[in-house]
Motif scaffolding. Sequence first.
Motif, mmCIF file in Angstrom:
data_model
loop_
_atom_site.group_PDB
_atom_site.id
_atom_site.type_symbol
_atom_site.label_atom_id
_atom_site.label_comp_id
_atom_site.label_asym_id
_atom_site.label_seq_id
_atom_site.Cartn_x
_atom_site.Cartn_y
_atom_site.Cartn_z
ATOM 1 N N LYS A 197 0.825 -1.208 0.039
ATOM 2 C CA LYS A 197 -0.116 0.070 0.110
ATOM 3 C C LYS A 197 0.900 1.241 -0.154
ATOM 4 O O LYS A 197 0.552 2.086 -0.580
ATOM 5 N N VAL A 198 1.801 1.243 0.760
ATOM 6 C CA VAL A 198 2.586 2.307 0.940
ATOM 7 C C VAL A 198 3.434 2.567 -0.469
ATOM 8 O O VAL A 198 3.228 3.902 -1.048
ATOM 9 N N ASN A 199 3.888 1.437 -1.073
ATOM 10 C CA ASN A 199 4.493 1.619 -2.564
ATOM 11 C C ASN A 199 3.534 2.140 -3.431
ATOM 12 O O ASN A 199 3.876 2.743 -4.510
ATOM 13 N N ARG A 200 2.182 1.622 -3.412
ATOM 14 C CA ARG A 200 1.166 2.164 -4.332
ATOM 15 C C ARG A 200 0.842 3.740 -4.046
ATOM 16 O O ARG A 200 0.834 4.526 -5.124
ATOM 17 N N ASP A 201 1.017 3.977 -3.042
ATOM 18 C CA ASP A 201 0.785 5.688 -2.564
ATOM 19 C C ASP A 201 1.959 6.155 -3.244
ATOM 20 O O ASP A 201 1.859 7.142 -3.876
ATOM 21 N N ARG A 202 3.123 5.825 -2.897
ATOM 22 C CA ARG A 202 4.204 6.348 -3.514
ATOM 23 C C ARG A 202 4.235 6.439 -4.957
ATOM 24 O O ARG A 202 4.711 7.410 -5.558
ATOM 25 N N PHE A 203 3.850 5.602 -5.689
ATOM 26 C CA PHE A 203 4.033 5.228 -7.072
ATOM 27 C C PHE A 203 2.991 6.419 -7.595
ATOM 28 O O PHE A 203 3.346 7.202 -8.493
ATOM 29 N N ALA A 204 1.590 6.559 -6.925
ATOM 30 C CA ALA A 204 0.683 7.484 -7.462
ATOM 31 C C ALA A 204 1.175 8.890 -7.208
ATOM 32 O O ALA A 204 0.859 9.985 -8.067
ATOM 33 N N GLY A 205 2.068 9.228 -5.937
ATOM 34 C CA GLY A 205 2.410 10.467 -5.660
ATOM 35 C C GLY A 205 3.585 10.925 -6.864
ATOM 36 O O GLY A 205 3.514 12.006 -7.200
ATOM 37 N N TYR A 206 4.256 10.157 -7.144
ATOM 38 C CA TYR A 206 5.477 10.526 -8.101
ATOM 39 C C TYR A 206 4.785 10.642 -9.492
ATOM 40 O O TYR A 206 5.323 11.287 -10.316
ATOM 41 N N GLN A 207 3.728 9.973 -9.902
ATOM 42 C CA GLN A 207 3.150 10.042 -11.183
ATOM 43 C C GLN A 207 2.641 11.327 -11.141
ATOM 44 O O GLN A 207 2.683 12.156 -12.285
ATOM 45 N N LYS A 208 1.758 11.940 -10.280
ATOM 46 C CA LYS A 208 1.305 13.119 -9.808
ATOM 47 C C LYS A 208 2.609 14.189 -9.918
ATOM 48 O O LYS A 208 2.416 15.223 -10.766
ATOM 49 N N ALA A 209 3.443 14.054 -9.376
ATOM 50 C CA ALA A 209 4.591 14.942 -9.379
ATOM 51 C C ALA A 209 5.102 15.103 -10.917
ATOM 52 O O ALA A 209 5.581 16.056 -11.360
ATOM 53 N N THR A 210 5.287 14.095 -11.461
ATOM 54 C CA THR A 210 5.609 13.862 -12.848
ATOM 55 C C THR A 210 5.037 14.948 -13.711
ATOM 56 O O THR A 210 5.464 15.727 -14.614
ATOM 57 N N GLU A 211 3.682 14.825 -13.433
ATOM 58 C CA GLU A 211 2.640 15.624 -14.506
ATOM 59 C C GLU A 211 2.762 17.167 -13.856
ATOM 60 O O GLU A 211 2.520 17.945 -14.757
ATOM 61 N N LEU A 212 3.090 17.381 -12.608
ATOM 62 C CA LEU A 212 2.944 18.584 -12.112
ATOM 63 C C LEU A 212 4.415 19.625 -12.568
ATOM 64 O O LEU A 212 4.209 20.780 -12.930
#
Length: 154
Positions: A15-30
């Motif tokens: 779960k932590v890694n899923r959150d982290r994955f989603a976080g970095y995907q969003k950061a990549t877009e921003l």
Amino acid sequence: SNETVIVSALNDLIKVNRDRFAGYQKATELTKNEELRVLFERLAMDSSKNINELSDQIRRINGKPFESSSIAGKFYRAWMDVKSMFSGDSDHSILIDCEYGEDVAIEAYEKVNRSNDFIMDVSADILLRHQEERIKEGHDTIKRLRNSFAKKQS
């Protein structure tokens, strides 16, 4: 049983890694910064690799890897609440948020690695330490960049 507790702990790390994955995907877009985009994509891929390795470990002891309906256990704390993620959109503030998330991820791994709730077998133990190192490396890179972006802003 020992297996059940291990499965629960490993699923929390998924779960932590899923959150982290989603976080970095969003950061990549921003971000509009190419260096940061490449880094964020690499860290997202690291998390994706962590998830696959953790899932393999869980299957090895006949457990079921995390599905979105399962309940979080005691080692899980959100990498970041996705809704409130990235309050500002400057690269510096994105890096501050990522660094916070990395602290949470490291803390989750440390809790699992130090827990007395179960006995982890050698291969799982080595894997978790390896993943924790991988995340610490990401954390240190993020922190170094955060410092250099702070200087650019002042």
